[in-house]
Design a protein around this motif. Structure first.
Motif, PDB file in Angstrom:
ATOM      1  N   VAL A   1      -3.412   0.280   7.943  1.00 61.22           N
ATOM      2  CA  VAL A   1      -2.684   0.173   6.683  1.00 61.22           C
ATOM      3  C   VAL A   1      -1.216   0.460   6.951  1.00 61.22           C
ATOM      4  O   VAL A   1      -0.884   1.411   7.654  1.00 61.22           O
TER       5      VAL A   1
ATOM      6  N   PRO B   1      -4.316  -4.255   3.961  1.00 62.02           N
ATOM      7  CA  PRO B   1      -5.012  -3.575   5.060  1.00 62.02           C
ATOM      8  C   PRO B   1      -5.725  -4.553   5.975  1.00 62.02           C
ATOM      9  O   PRO B   1      -6.157  -5.627   5.540  1.00 62.02           O
TER      10      PRO B   1
ATOM     11  N   THR C   1       0.831  -1.201   0.000  1.00 60.98           N
ATOM     12  CA  THR C   1       0.000   0.000   0.000  1.00 60.98           C
ATOM     13  C   THR C   1       0.866   1.252   0.000  1.00 60.98           C
ATOM     14  O   THR C   1       1.811   1.359   0.785  1.00 60.98           O
TER      15      THR C   1
END
Length: 305
Positions: A205, A218, A81
């Motif tokens: 996250v 996540p 991410t």
């Protein structure tokens, strides 16, 4: 370049860095943009620019728009991410944070959600909200019609509101106290204590840039997030030193292994609950903040702790 021209640019440097950072979410890229603006300023004819502040803002805005056009594809290839780079804000590196709008547009929550905006929406919103330009002035800076800029501004505000951008909480005195309690509970592996502070639909996250041991997906839900944080933080409590400093206008947790910064934990708080946990462990994204922290440690009169 004359000393006067250099002085004029330096007078605007922090403001330009703040503009580029809000546009890009990357302090390193923002520094590159400001340096490019300096080079262009260097090549102007003396006295040819009537309003340096507007000229420089336009150059930086256009450079950022060009960078954003290619950023999406790069971030789609990012391992795990992608999160914005955290920045310490007590030292004025991003310019003044005197108004609610200035603080809100440098907040981590805003920078995360701003990724959903188009480059033009983001530029118009930042120029209008963070820097107080009129719609006419924004139109001149981004080279669009005033009516188009008004429409982009309305669309950006609606997208951010629909995405759940929280109202400013940076100045709440209980914000830091909650972060302190949160850190103690995580260090002690106190699952029940953590769960009481987490919203039921809290998300966590982490951005490690592919670093081993950093979650790439996540996590959702108070139970799962509490277990993850308790296991991660309590396991490293003997080796990692944690402190709380102002990051992006609000208290956040900095983790150090010896003198090296190894992680930043940013909490998004609504009411009395943590609604989002964002962890940055990518070394490349910690370099700017690490340099800031080193400078602040040598300047006791500027303190975010």
């Amino acid at each position: 370049m004359s000393a006067e021209a250099v002085e004029i640019f330096e007078r605007h440097r922090a403001r330009l860095l703040g503009l580029a950072y809000r546009m890009l979410g990357s302090a390193a890229e923002a520094e590159d943009i400001v340096q490019e603006a300096f080079l262009r300023w260097h090549h102007t004819e003396p006295g040819s620019v009537e309003v340096p502040s507007a000229w420089l803002a336009k150059v930086v805005t256009n450079l950022c728009l060009n960078r954003l056009d290619s950023a999406r594809s790069r971030r789609e290839r990012y391992v795990g991410t992608w999160l914005p780079e955290p920045v310490l804000t007590p030292d004025g590196a991003l310019g003044p944070l005197e108004t609610v709008e200035q603080r809100d547009t440098v907040s981590y929550a805003f920078l995360v959600l701003a990724e959903r905006l188009t480059p033009s929406e983001r530029a118009v919103f930042v120029l209008r909200e963070a820097f107080g330009y009129s719609h006419r002035e924004v139109a001149e800076l981004v080279e669009l019609s005033e009516s188009n800029c008004r429409q982009l501004h309305r669309r950006a505000k609606k997208r951010l509101a629909d995405a759940g951008l929280p109202r400013s909480v940076a100045d709440r005195p209980d914000h830091r106290a909650l972060v302190e309690r949160f850190l103690v509970a995580a260090q002690n592996g106190d699952l029940a204590g953590l769960e009481r502070m987490l919203a039921e639909d809290v998300s966590s996250v982490a951005d490690g840039g592919g670093l081993p041991g950093v979650a790439r997906r996540p996590l959702k839900g108070a139970v799962r997030v509490a277990r993850y944080l308790a296991a991660t933080v309590s396991r490293s409590v003997e080796s990692v030193t944690a402190s709380i400093q102002e990051v992006n206008g609000a208290p956040a947790v900095l983790g150090r292994l010896g003198t090296a910064l190894v992680g930043v934990l940013v909490l998004e708080i609504v009411g009395e609950r943590v609604t989002a946990v964002r962890i940055v462990a990518n070394p490349d994204k910690l370099r700017f903040l690490g340099d800031q922290a080193a400078r602040l440690s040598r300047s006791p009169e500027v303190s975010g702790s």
